[in-house]
Each structure stands twice: as C-alpha cells, then as structure tokens.
Design a protein around this motif. Structure first.
Motif, mmCIF file in Angstrom:
data_model
loop_
_atom_site.group_PDB
_atom_site.id
_atom_site.type_symbol
_atom_site.label_atom_id
_atom_site.label_comp_id
_atom_site.label_asym_id
_atom_site.label_seq_id
_atom_site.Cartn_x
_atom_site.Cartn_y
_atom_site.Cartn_z
ATOM 1 N N MET A 289 71.771 41.581 -18.236
ATOM 2 C CA MET A 289 72.927 41.809 -19.076
ATOM 3 C C MET A 289 72.628 41.287 -20.482
ATOM 4 N N ILE A 290 73.050 42.017 -21.472
ATOM 5 C CA ILE A 290 72.833 41.644 -22.866
ATOM 6 C C ILE A 290 73.963 40.729 -23.330
ATOM 7 N N ASP A 291 73.592 39.618 -23.945
ATOM 8 C CA ASP A 291 74.586 38.712 -24.526
ATOM 9 C C ASP A 291 74.982 39.265 -25.890
ATOM 10 N N LEU A 292 76.187 39.811 -25.984
ATOM 11 C CA LEU A 292 76.637 40.455 -27.222
ATOM 12 C C LEU A 292 76.870 39.465 -28.361
ATOM 13 N N ASN A 293 77.061 38.202 -28.057
ATOM 14 C CA ASN A 293 77.327 37.198 -29.093
ATOM 15 C C ASN A 293 76.115 36.904 -29.971
ATOM 16 N N VAL A 294 74.908 37.238 -29.508
ATOM 17 C CA VAL A 294 73.715 36.954 -30.303
ATOM 18 C C VAL A 294 73.306 38.142 -31.175
ATOM 19 N N LEU A 295 74.029 39.258 -31.090
ATOM 20 C CA LEU A 295 73.643 40.456 -31.827
ATOM 21 C C LEU A 295 74.158 40.478 -33.266
ATOM 22 N N ASP A 296 75.266 39.797 -33.510
ATOM 23 C CA ASP A 296 75.787 39.747 -34.885
ATOM 24 C C ASP A 296 76.354 38.359 -35.158
#
Length: 96
Positions: free
Chosen positions: A1-8
C-alpha cells in the motif's frame, strides 16, 4: 500500500494557502487603520473634514496572487510524489 502522506507537502512559499497576499494592499490597510485610530483618539470638533482627501488611494492590483510554486493548490510534490507521477505518465502513454 502506498502511503499518500509522503507524496506531497505543504507549500513553503504560501504556507498552504495557495495565494500570496499583495504587499500594496497590506500597506493600504495599515495606513487606513492608522487613520481610523488617530481620529478615534483625538476628539474632532470640526466634522467638516473631507475624509476622502485624507485617505490613501486604494491599489488597483488584486488583493492576492496565485502562488507560482504550488499553482494555487497549497501543496507541492515531494521527490516520492514526483517519482510516482513519472511512473504513471510512463504507463499511461500508449506510444511506449
């Protein structure tokens, strides 16, 4: 699962607002508030003063500008987010 908090992350230039306040308007409001305070402090007997002549000219520019770093979004991509976008662009392009 991708941690969305580290993308922006929050834009550092506009502090996440997506816009930059125009400094000319800040100066205008400061001068206007100073005039209001000076008239409140001193009790003026003569009410025939023309307040339009005393007040500073209102700027013709907009009150705020869209942030050029985040383009009004309030967030910018991190390096991980940029890598994900590159990956998606590669696989979405049918010419490869």
């Amino acid at each position: 699962m991708i941690d969305l908090n580290v993308l922006d992350k929050q834009c550092s230039r506009c502090s996440g607002l997506g816009r930059i306040e125009n400094p000319h308007w800040f100066q205008f409001w400061t001068k206007l508030e100073g005039l209001k305070n000076s008239f409140r402090i001193s009790e003026i007997e003569d009410r025939s003063i023309n307040f339009e002549k005393i007040t500073p000219d209102q700027p013709t520019e907009p009150m705020s500008f869209v942030c050029k770093e985040c383009h009004g979004r309030g967030k910018v991509l991190t390096s991980e987010g940029k890598q994900l976008i590159e990956f998606i662009r590669f696989w979405m392009n049918p010419n490869y």
